[in-house]
Write an enzyme that holds these catalytic residues in place. Structure first.
Site, PDB file in Angstrom:
ATOM      1  N   ASN A   1       0.845  -1.180   0.000  1.00  0.00           N
ATOM      2  CA  ASN A   1       0.000   0.000   0.000  1.00  0.00           C
ATOM      3  C   ASN A   1       0.889   1.241   0.000  1.00  0.00           C
ATOM      4  O   ASN A   1       1.783   1.355   0.847  1.00  0.00           O
ATOM      5  CB  ASN A   1      -0.912  -0.008   1.229  1.00  0.00           C
ATOM      6  CG  ASN A   1      -1.819  -1.237   1.275  1.00  0.00           C
ATOM      7  OD1 ASN A   1      -2.316  -1.671   0.242  1.00  0.00           O
ATOM      8  ND2 ASN A   1      -2.027  -1.794   2.457  1.00  0.00           N
TER       9      ASN A   1
ATOM     10  N   GLN B   1      -2.272   2.557   3.451  1.00  0.00           N
ATOM     11  CA  GLN B   1      -1.002   2.483   4.193  1.00  0.00           C
ATOM     12  C   GLN B   1      -1.162   3.163   5.550  1.00  0.00           C
ATOM     13  O   GLN B   1      -1.501   4.343   5.629  1.00  0.00           O
ATOM     14  CB  GLN B   1       0.133   3.147   3.402  1.00  0.00           C
ATOM     15  CG  GLN B   1       1.487   2.979   4.095  1.00  0.00           C
ATOM     16  CD  GLN B   1       2.659   3.539   3.282  1.00  0.00           C
ATOM     17  OE1 GLN B   1       2.475   4.200   2.265  1.00  0.00           O
ATOM     18  NE2 GLN B   1       3.858   3.264   3.747  1.00  0.00           N
TER      19      GLN B   1
ATOM     20  N   HIS C   1       6.595  -1.575   3.175  1.00  0.00           N
ATOM     21  CA  HIS C   1       6.485  -2.988   3.537  1.00  0.00           C
ATOM     22  C   HIS C   1       5.656  -3.699   2.500  1.00  0.00           C
ATOM     23  O   HIS C   1       4.664  -3.157   2.002  1.00  0.00           O
ATOM     24  CB  HIS C   1       5.879  -3.165   4.931  1.00  0.00           C
ATOM     25  CG  HIS C   1       4.621  -2.389   5.167  1.00  0.00           C
ATOM     26  ND1 HIS C   1       4.611  -1.024   5.412  1.00  0.00           N
ATOM     27  CD2 HIS C   1       3.331  -2.773   5.175  1.00  0.00           C
ATOM     28  CE1 HIS C   1       3.368  -0.615   5.575  1.00  0.00           C
ATOM     29  NE2 HIS C   1       2.568  -1.657   5.418  1.00  0.00           N
ATOM     30  N   LEU C   2       6.088  -4.907   2.172  1.00  0.00           N
ATOM     31  CA  LEU C   2       5.315  -5.769   1.292  1.00  0.00           C
ATOM     32  C   LEU C   2       4.499  -6.712   2.162  1.00  0.00           C
ATOM     33  O   LEU C   2       5.052  -7.375   3.049  1.00  0.00           O
ATOM     34  CB  LEU C   2       6.234  -6.596   0.386  1.00  0.00           C
ATOM     35  CG  LEU C   2       7.269  -5.856  -0.462  1.00  0.00           C
ATOM     36  CD1 LEU C   2       8.019  -6.873  -1.336  1.00  0.00           C
ATOM     37  CD2 LEU C   2       6.626  -4.781  -1.312  1.00  0.00           C
TER      38      LEU C   2
END
Ligand code: DGP
Length: 113
Positions: free
Chosen positions: A86, A93, A99-100
Site C-alpha cells: 500500500n 497504508q 512494507h510488502l
C-alpha cells in the site's frame, strides 16, 4: 527521519516473530493477519513507500520480492501467494515505512478490496 513501529521492531524494542533477516531487509509475521499466512517484508533502510522510491532503490525493491518468494516457499506456499504494498494513506497504508504484505493459505480473490 521517521521512526515507525517497524524501526522499533528492527531494534528489538517491540516484540515480533521474525521469519527472515539479512543485510537489507527483515520479515515478520503481521500482528493482524488477513490470511492464514501473512508476513511483512520490510527494508532496513528508511523508505516511506513505493510511492517515494527512486531509481536508486531499484535493486532493493527487487531484493524484497525475491525474499518474499523465498519466505513463501519456505512456509510451503510457493505455489500460491500474493505480494501487495500500500502506497499512501488513500491506498490503506497505515505505517509510513515501505512494507510488502505477503499473504497465502486461503483463496485470494481478485480484485482486492
Ligand atoms: P499497512 O496498512 O499497509 O500500512 O500495513 C501495516 C501492517 O502492519 C498491518 O497489516 C498491521 C501491521 N502492524 C502494525 N503494527 C504492528 C506491530 O506492532 N507488529 C506487527 N508484527 N505488525 C504490525
Amino acid at each position: 527521519m521517521p521512526d515507525t513501529i517497524f524501526h522499533r521492531i528492527l531494534r528489538r524494542e517491540v516484540p515480533a516473530t521474525f521469519l527472515h533477516e539479512d543485510d537489507l531487509c527483515f520479515v515478520i509475521k503481521d500482528v493482524h493477519p488477513q490470511a492464514p499466512f501473512h508476513a511483512l517484508v520490510i527494508p532496513k533502510a528508511t523508505l516511506e513507500s513505493v510511492g517515494t522510491a527512486t531509481d536508486a532503490d531499484a535493486a532493493l525493491l527487487g531484493h524484497l520480492l525475491v525474499v518474499a518468494r523465498k519466505v513463501a516457499t519456505a512456509a510451503g506456499y510457493g505455489h500460491a501467494f500474493r505480494v501487495v504494498t500500500n502506497a499512501g494513506a488513500g491506498a490503506g497504508q497505515s505505517v509510513p515505512q515501505l512494507h510488502l504484505h505477503l499473504l497465502a493459505g486461503r483463496p485470494l480473490s481478485w480484485p482486492p478490496g
